[in-house]
Design a protein around this motif. Sequence first.
Motif, short mmCIF file in Angstrom:
data_model
loop_
_atom_site.label_atom_id
_atom_site.label_comp_id
_atom_site.label_asym_id
_atom_site.label_seq_id
_atom_site.Cartn_x
_atom_site.Cartn_y
_atom_site.Cartn_z
N ASP A 190 -22.13 19.61 -16.48
CA ASP A 190 -20.72 19.45 -16.15
C ASP A 190 -19.79 19.93 -17.27
O ASP A 190 -18.80 19.29 -17.61
N GLY A 191 -20.13 21.05 -17.87
CA GLY A 191 -19.29 21.62 -18.92
C GLY A 191 -19.60 21.13 -20.31
O GLY A 191 -19.17 21.74 -21.30
N PHE A 192 -20.31 20.01 -20.42
CA PHE A 192 -20.67 19.48 -21.72
C PHE A 192 -22.05 20.01 -22.13
O PHE A 192 -22.93 20.22 -21.29
N ASP A 193 -22.24 20.20 -23.43
CA ASP A 193 -23.57 20.47 -23.96
C ASP A 193 -23.70 19.77 -25.30
O ASP A 193 -22.72 19.53 -26.00
N TYR A 194 -24.92 19.42 -25.64
CA TYR A 194 -25.16 18.67 -26.87
C TYR A 194 -26.48 19.08 -27.48
O TYR A 194 -27.37 19.61 -26.79
N LEU A 195 -26.61 18.85 -28.78
CA LEU A 195 -27.87 19.08 -29.49
C LEU A 195 -27.91 18.16 -30.70
O LEU A 195 -26.92 18.06 -31.44
N VAL A 196 -29.02 17.48 -30.89
CA VAL A 196 -29.23 16.61 -32.05
C VAL A 196 -30.60 16.92 -32.62
O VAL A 196 -31.61 16.92 -31.89
N THR A 197 -30.65 17.21 -33.92
CA THR A 197 -31.92 17.52 -34.59
C THR A 197 -32.07 16.64 -35.82
O THR A 197 -31.14 16.51 -36.63
N GLY A 198 -33.24 16.06 -35.97
CA GLY A 198 -33.58 15.32 -37.18
C GLY A 198 -34.84 15.88 -37.79
O GLY A 198 -35.84 16.11 -37.08
N TYR A 234 -28.61 16.72 -37.88
CA TYR A 234 -27.59 17.65 -37.39
C TYR A 234 -27.25 17.29 -35.95
O TYR A 234 -28.14 16.99 -35.13
N ALA A 235 -25.94 17.31 -35.61
CA ALA A 235 -25.51 17.02 -34.24
C ALA A 235 -24.37 17.95 -33.86
O ALA A 235 -23.49 18.25 -34.67
N LYS A 236 -24.39 18.41 -32.61
CA LYS A 236 -23.33 19.28 -32.09
C LYS A 236 -23.02 18.87 -30.65
O LYS A 236 -23.92 18.66 -29.84
N LEU A 237 -21.74 18.78 -30.35
CA LEU A 237 -21.27 18.48 -29.01
C LEU A 237 -20.26 19.54 -28.61
O LEU A 237 -19.31 19.82 -29.36
N GLY A 238 -20.45 20.16 -27.46
CA GLY A 238 -19.56 21.19 -27.00
C GLY A 238 -19.02 20.90 -25.61
O GLY A 238 -19.66 20.21 -24.81
N TYR A 239 -17.83 21.43 -25.33
CA TYR A 239 -17.26 21.30 -23.99
C TYR A 239 -16.60 22.62 -23.61
O TYR A 239 -15.77 23.16 -24.35
N PHE A 241 -14.09 24.16 -21.31
CA PHE A 241 -12.99 23.81 -20.42
C PHE A 241 -12.97 24.72 -19.19
O PHE A 241 -12.76 24.27 -18.06
N ASP A 242 -13.12 26.02 -19.44
CA ASP A 242 -13.23 27.01 -18.38
C ASP A 242 -13.96 28.20 -18.98
O ASP A 242 -14.55 28.10 -20.06
N GLU A 243 -13.93 29.33 -18.30
CA GLU A 243 -14.69 30.47 -18.80
C GLU A 243 -14.18 30.97 -20.15
O GLU A 243 -14.90 31.64 -20.88
N ALA A 244 -12.93 30.66 -20.49
CA ALA A 244 -12.34 31.21 -21.71
C ALA A 244 -12.22 30.22 -22.85
O ALA A 244 -12.25 30.61 -24.02
N LYS A 245 -12.08 28.94 -22.55
CA LYS A 245 -11.75 27.95 -23.58
C LYS A 245 -12.94 27.05 -23.85
O LYS A 245 -13.58 26.54 -22.92
N ARG A 246 -13.20 26.82 -25.14
CA ARG A 246 -14.35 26.00 -25.53
C ARG A 246 -14.03 25.23 -26.80
O ARG A 246 -13.32 25.71 -27.70
N LEU A 247 -14.60 24.02 -26.89
CA LEU A 247 -14.47 23.17 -28.07
C LEU A 247 -15.85 22.76 -28.54
O LEU A 247 -16.68 22.31 -27.74
N ASP A 248 -16.12 22.93 -29.85
CA ASP A 248 -17.38 22.49 -30.45
C ASP A 248 -17.07 21.54 -31.61
O ASP A 248 -16.22 21.84 -32.46
N VAL A 249 -17.78 20.42 -31.64
CA VAL A 249 -17.69 19.47 -32.74
C VAL A 249 -19.10 19.32 -33.31
O VAL A 249 -20.05 19.06 -32.56
N SER A 250 -19.25 19.49 -34.61
CA SER A 250 -20.58 19.40 -35.20
C SER A 250 -20.52 18.69 -36.55
O SER A 250 -19.47 18.65 -37.20
N ALA A 251 -21.66 18.14 -36.95
CA ALA A 251 -21.76 17.44 -38.23
C ALA A 251 -23.20 17.50 -38.70
O ALA A 251 -24.14 17.55 -37.89
#
Length: 728
Positions: A190-198, A234-239, A241-251
């Motif tokens: 649903d537009g969200f993606d995530y990744l967590v690595t330890g 390491y963790a990353k969460l992305g969303y 919004f549509d085909e053009a707009k995207r937000l990524d938050v990572s730490a």
Amino acid sequence: MACASSGAVAQDADPGPETGAGEIALDAITVTTATRADRELADVPQSVQVIDRAEIEEQLEMTSSASEVLAKLIPGFSVSNETISGASESFRGRGLLVMIDGVPLNTPLRDVSRLLSLVDLHTVERIEVVAGASSLYGSGATGGTVNFITRKGEGAPFNADVDVSLRGFTHDLGDSLSPEVSATVSGAKDGFDYLVTGTGQFASKTYDGAGRELPSDGMLGQGGGDRFDSGNLYAKLGYQFDEAKRLDVSAFWVYLDQDPKWLTAYGPDYAQPDFSEPYPGQSVLENTKSFSVRYTDEDFALGKLSIVGYYNDIKKRFNYTDYDPTYNNLVYFSGDASDPTAWFNQTELYSDRVGVNATVDTPLTGLLDGWTLTWGADVTYEKTYQQLVNGEDVFTPLEQYNYAGFAQLQIPIGDRLTLRGGARYEYLDLEVSDFDRPDVFYGVAPGLGYVLPELHVTGGDFNYDALTFNLGATFELTDTVELYGGFSQGFALPDVGAFTRRAGASLAYACPVPNTPCSLPPGTSVGYGDIAPEAQIVNNYELGIRGSLGRVSGSVAGFISTSKDGVTFDSRTNELSQQKEIIYGVEATGEVRVTDQLALGGIFTYREGKYDSDGDGDIDAHLPNNRIATPFRGTLYGNYFFDNGAMVRLEGEFWSDRDVFDGDGRYPIDGGATMNVSASHPLAGGQAYASVSNLFDATVENPTATATRNLTVYSWGRTVTVGYRRAF
């Protein structure tokens, strides 16, 4: 290898779109790091190397060290020193800007070298390396830029993969076993993606090819490759919004703790553990956290927009070192000349860095068809200080605001020629605090030394600025082969902390009676303005050819790098200096796909440099070994893929000796060579693998570690690794 050519030509993995006979079209390969916007390789007038995920996984069968992977696959990078430090590791004889997803890890106000050991390759999708000086991302890229681009969640809502391995030295498997475990969960919905690595790693004893245990601090104050535990989250969460707009938050959070058991004896022949002297200091520590937010909009009114905000919180603790009149003659003073090393002769570095980078990629369609303008601005704040473990400052606490703006114009001329050029203006506002340099003992001979009493250092506000340029072109000879070349400049403010740490470190400020403490006359001080380094601008000139013909792919590039205020560390006097210098070299890569299953290839580097050692304006000596330890080096490899998914890789690493006059003397570095082999095979839904590094257990000097202090340090002996990875 998946890709280790200046042409960024894919090799073992998916080679990308082809144009007959296995040839690869250069316009089918997209890179980002070289331009701060997506560009076809055919439009980039610089040497660019790309290592993709398949090659990263292949290298993880032998090593999880990012510096070792770069050393084997990237021409221009030095031999790895095989420790947690990057001391004396250089790119084309100069500094390397290290980034994760475009966020810099360097600490420019105090240029410490523990950077590549922060990178967890299990989180990395691809590595892009841009050779040559550049100011595109700001200060620090005087030799090149490496960007580790991380993976992101995709596919099903839940995926998992696990990689478990165990490494040991054949001289003593029981005492050298080092397990490593990495687990990743990821997904998209649903537009969200995530990744967590330890990832966790536990290192034990290390040995050279003769079976001798290696020291925990062979490079004096830098740390080793043994007796450490490390964890990387390491963790990353992305969303989307549509085909053009995207937000990524990572730490990410990196924690490393090395617990040496013995001090190191640095002579007379080579660095080795001093089994008579237990290590009395605190552990060597890394505690680094980074947080970033990235917003992209491909439908922005002025083109494609990218905004990145980040925060780095860095703490590093370095080794305790003991006084030695020959190898370590400058220590913080205990008050007793017969035993001059203070118990607190160990430092901790703290650095906070906040930044915002904005980039707009604007097509000038309608005005100048085909032209593209990439422009933007960067703002950075950094606060850095370094203290002894008793809390005393060892250099002036520093704060810096950095403001920059840039623009890059790309102009196609006809179907085959592309021009690129631009400029960047950098302004640095540096605040230097007052501090009191602690008492230092300066040994001049066995049993004889002088006390350098506490010295007041006054700071102030200082400004630096620079306007740097770049201009280059690419010309397509065919759809798969092109010429490229150009001129670029890099900007760096040399290690301010290192200069102020050495304030008054001369006999001019010493107590008059040997081995006797004293106080300086009231009012004695040194001002930062008297010792401040000059900003360094590096000019890079490059010409190359890259591409593929039939089953053959590769590249050749020549470069010259000059600067008027280069920075050199003299390990004998423990001093930094600036002077005119020149570095030149040739880099080559190549691969032949002998059959669909067999590939043979290699990389090759030649580099050498000279400088003005006496300040008279004439270049008269070779750069010291800690800048260039091995003029010639390379890797040869062969990969064979079986129809059942199994694979075998054989690789040989080699480097030349060096014996030159560096303005002070001659300090020979020995050449050497090692062989490595790895094999993997499908098993129970995953991949089992095994590898042997330094197959013939050669006893060789590590040229990069030796070059740090011109003290011989040996390389690792034979290691065996077994592992298993599986995706669920």
